[in-house]
Design a protein around this motif. Structure first.
Motif, PDB file in Angstrom:
ATOM      1  N   ASP A 168      55.453 -81.691  44.894  1.00 48.61           N
ATOM      2  CA  ASP A 168      55.159 -82.902  44.186  1.00 48.61           C
ATOM      3  C   ASP A 168      55.142 -83.901  45.472  1.00 48.61           C
ATOM      4  O   ASP A 168      55.325 -85.197  44.969  1.00 48.61           O
ATOM      5  N   LEU A 169      55.155 -83.805  46.672  1.00 46.78           N
ATOM      6  CA  LEU A 169      54.922 -84.724  47.640  1.00 46.78           C
ATOM      7  C   LEU A 169      53.718 -85.802  47.271  1.00 46.78           C
ATOM      8  O   LEU A 169      53.476 -86.814  47.585  1.00 46.78           O
ATOM      9  N   ALA A 170      52.764 -84.898  46.742  1.00 50.51           N
ATOM     10  CA  ALA A 170      51.398 -85.793  46.404  1.00 50.51           C
ATOM     11  C   ALA A 170      51.321 -86.459  45.211  1.00 50.51           C
ATOM     12  O   ALA A 170      50.501 -87.088  45.039  1.00 50.51           O
ATOM     13  N   GLY A 171      52.505 -85.928  44.299  1.00 42.97           N
ATOM     14  CA  GLY A 171      52.538 -86.804  42.991  1.00 42.97           C
ATOM     15  C   GLY A 171      51.176 -86.569  42.375  1.00 42.97           C
ATOM     16  O   GLY A 171      51.020 -87.670  41.434  1.00 42.97           O
ATOM     17  N   GLU A 172      50.930 -85.435  41.918  1.00 44.35           N
ATOM     18  CA  GLU A 172      49.652 -85.215  41.340  1.00 44.35           C
ATOM     19  C   GLU A 172      49.951 -85.313  39.841  1.00 44.35           C
ATOM     20  O   GLU A 172      50.854 -84.925  39.113  1.00 44.35           O
ATOM     21  N   THR A 173      48.805 -86.147  38.958  1.00 40.01           N
ATOM     22  CA  THR A 173      48.999 -86.330  37.643  1.00 40.01           C
ATOM     23  C   THR A 173      47.632 -85.710  36.989  1.00 40.01           C
ATOM     24  O   THR A 173      46.539 -85.813  37.395  1.00 40.01           O
ATOM     25  N   PRO A 174      47.461 -84.750  35.902  1.00 43.14           N
ATOM     26  CA  PRO A 174      46.563 -84.233  35.719  1.00 43.14           C
ATOM     27  C   PRO A 174      45.621 -85.219  35.031  1.00 43.14           C
ATOM     28  O   PRO A 174      46.221 -85.926  34.222  1.00 43.14           O
ATOM     29  N   VAL A 175      44.293 -85.129  35.112  1.00 42.03           N
ATOM     30  CA  VAL A 175      43.582 -85.939  34.594  1.00 42.03           C
ATOM     31  C   VAL A 175      42.484 -85.387  33.495  1.00 42.03           C
ATOM     32  O   VAL A 175      42.206 -85.650  32.631  1.00 42.03           O
ATOM     33  N   TRP A 176      42.148 -84.194  34.170  1.00 40.93           N
ATOM     34  CA  TRP A 176      41.054 -83.188  33.399  1.00 40.93           C
ATOM     35  C   TRP A 176      41.650 -81.894  33.393  1.00 40.93           C
ATOM     36  O   TRP A 176      42.091 -81.546  34.755  1.00 40.93           O
ATOM     37  N   PRO A 177      41.799 -80.968  32.661  1.00 40.59           N
ATOM     38  CA  PRO A 177      41.436 -81.141  31.223  1.00 40.59           C
ATOM     39  C   PRO A 177      42.108 -82.366  30.401  1.00 40.59           C
ATOM     40  O   PRO A 177      43.265 -82.519  30.968  1.00 40.59           O
ATOM     41  N   THR A 178      41.816 -82.852  29.545  1.00 37.23           N
ATOM     42  CA  THR A 178      42.507 -83.838  28.734  1.00 37.23           C
ATOM     43  C   THR A 178      43.544 -83.515  27.721  1.00 37.23           C
ATOM     44  O   THR A 178      44.221 -84.029  26.978  1.00 37.23           O
ATOM     45  N   THR A 179      43.285 -82.025  27.511  1.00 38.15           N
ATOM     46  CA  THR A 179      44.346 -81.328  26.487  1.00 38.15           C
ATOM     47  C   THR A 179      45.628 -81.178  27.074  1.00 38.15           C
ATOM     48  O   THR A 179      45.752 -81.087  28.366  1.00 38.15           O
ATOM     49  N   PRO A 180      46.856 -81.173  26.441  1.00 37.69           N
ATOM     50  CA  PRO A 180      48.111 -80.967  27.239  1.00 37.69           C
ATOM     51  C   PRO A 180      48.183 -79.536  27.734  1.00 37.69           C
ATOM     52  O   PRO A 180      47.490 -78.633  27.583  1.00 37.69           O
ATOM     53  N   PRO A 181      48.808 -79.720  28.885  1.00 31.57           N
ATOM     54  CA  PRO A 181      49.000 -78.537  29.721  1.00 31.57           C
ATOM     55  C   PRO A 181      49.676 -77.457  29.112  1.00 31.57           C
ATOM     56  O   PRO A 181      50.528 -77.734  28.156  1.00 31.57           O
ATOM     57  N   PRO A 182      49.407 -76.236  29.032  1.00 34.30           N
ATOM     58  CA  PRO A 182      49.968 -75.109  28.806  1.00 34.30           C
ATOM     59  C   PRO A 182      51.641 -74.928  29.047  1.00 34.30           C
ATOM     60  O   PRO A 182      51.898 -75.609  30.039  1.00 34.30           O
ATOM     61  N   GLY A 183      52.247 -74.394  28.424  1.00 35.95           N
ATOM     62  CA  GLY A 183      53.883 -73.954  28.538  1.00 35.95           C
ATOM     63  C   GLY A 183      53.973 -72.946  29.725  1.00 35.95           C
ATOM     64  O   GLY A 183      52.704 -72.583  30.453  1.00 35.95           O
ATOM     65  N   ARG A 184      54.943 -72.414  29.947  1.00 29.83           N
ATOM     66  CA  ARG A 184      55.163 -71.567  31.146  1.00 29.83           C
ATOM     67  C   ARG A 184      54.638 -70.299  30.827  1.00 29.83           C
ATOM     68  O   ARG A 184      54.210 -69.514  31.545  1.00 29.83           O
ATOM     69  N   GLU A 185      54.211 -69.890  29.594  1.00 29.76           N
ATOM     70  CA  GLU A 185      53.390 -68.714  29.256  1.00 29.76           C
ATOM     71  C   GLU A 185      51.661 -68.932  29.830  1.00 29.76           C
ATOM     72  O   GLU A 185      51.124 -68.067  29.914  1.00 29.76           O
ATOM     73  N   GLY A 186      51.285 -70.084  29.925  1.00 34.07           N
ATOM     74  CA  GLY A 186      50.037 -70.300  30.341  1.00 34.07           C
ATOM     75  C   GLY A 186      49.114 -70.412  29.172  1.00 34.07           C
ATOM     76  O   GLY A 186      49.692 -70.176  27.770  1.00 34.07           O
ATOM     77  N   PRO A 187      47.912 -70.556  29.152  1.00 38.01           N
ATOM     78  CA  PRO A 187      47.052 -70.665  28.051  1.00 38.01           C
ATOM     79  C   PRO A 187      46.867 -69.254  27.297  1.00 38.01           C
ATOM     80  O   PRO A 187      47.040 -68.210  27.962  1.00 38.01           O
ATOM     81  N   THR A 188      46.751 -69.377  25.979  1.00 36.27           N
ATOM     82  CA  THR A 188      46.478 -68.207  25.285  1.00 36.27           C
ATOM     83  C   THR A 188      45.273 -67.960  24.839  1.00 36.27           C
ATOM     84  O   THR A 188      44.903 -66.772  24.908  1.00 36.27           O
ATOM     85  N   ASP A 189      44.435 -68.804  25.023  1.00 34.28           N
ATOM     86  CA  ASP A 189      42.837 -68.510  24.782  1.00 34.28           C
ATOM     87  C   ASP A 189      42.099 -68.445  26.055  1.00 34.28           C
ATOM     88  O   ASP A 189      42.289 -69.310  27.012  1.00 34.28           O
ATOM     89  N   GLU A 190      41.272 -67.497  26.434  1.00 36.27           N
ATOM     90  CA  GLU A 190      40.665 -67.186  27.770  1.00 36.27           C
ATOM     91  C   GLU A 190      39.551 -68.117  28.099  1.00 36.27           C
ATOM     92  O   GLU A 190      39.117 -68.439  28.998  1.00 36.27           O
TER      93      GLU A 190
END
Length: 165
Positions: free
Chosen positions: A65-87
């Motif tokens: 996090d030294l770059a302090g990045e914030t997601p802009v795209w995709p606009t949907t909420p990031p998936p949890g620890r298990e990752g995305p469920t839909d390919e």
């Protein structure tokens, strides 16, 4: 092929979202009709590799996090620890766009031109992820990122990273 990463400057997230929609995902830098002023930096992801450059520039130990990045795209909420469920989830397929923090932008913008050879050499030595061990090979990229960060700051813009597998 590796990870494609482009760094660019933009006035705000809205401009980035409109551009990524128009470009059907990107890229937003280079090509016949670049959308934004930017730098192609294949394999220089913001969290690790660019973070290592920021750590060298600040003369601190690298940490996430030294770059302090914030997601802009995709606009949907990031998936949890298990990752995305839909390919087909855009978090699985990309591209991804991250906005870097203003302190990260300013760290790059504040690098003095005379110090870039030393910073490039220290970055090459600090990063196992880079394909080169020679700071001279990295110097043009450091110069380009530094100049981009200066232009972004002067224009009151943020730095972004477009990432695609």
């Amino acid at each position: 092929m590796g990870v494609l990463t482009d760094y660019f400057r933009a006035p705000d997230d809205g401009a980035v979202l409109a551009a990524v929609d128009d470009a059907e995902g990107g890229p937003l830098v280079g090509g016949a009709r670049p959308v934004f002023d930017g730098v192609r930096a294949k394999g220089v992801d913001p969290e690790v590799v660019l973070g290592q450059l920021i750590a060298v520039a600040r003369d601190v130990q690298w940490e996430a996090d030294l770059a302090g990045e914030t997601p802009v795209w995709p606009t949907t909420p990031p998936p949890g620890r298990e990752g995305p469920t839909d390919e087909d989830d855009p978090w699985s397929t990309g591209p991804w766009i991250m906005r870097l923090s203003r302190p990260a932008r300013d760290t790059l913008a504040d690098l003095p031109a005379a110090g870039l050879p030393a910073v490039s050499a220290r970055w090459a030595a600090a990063s196992e992820e880079l394909d080169t061990t020679d700071g001279e090979d990295l110097r043009p990229l450091v110069e380009a990122l530094t100049a981009l960060a200066r232009r972004a700051r002067e224009a009151g813009e943020d730095l972004y990273c477009w990432i695609c597998l």
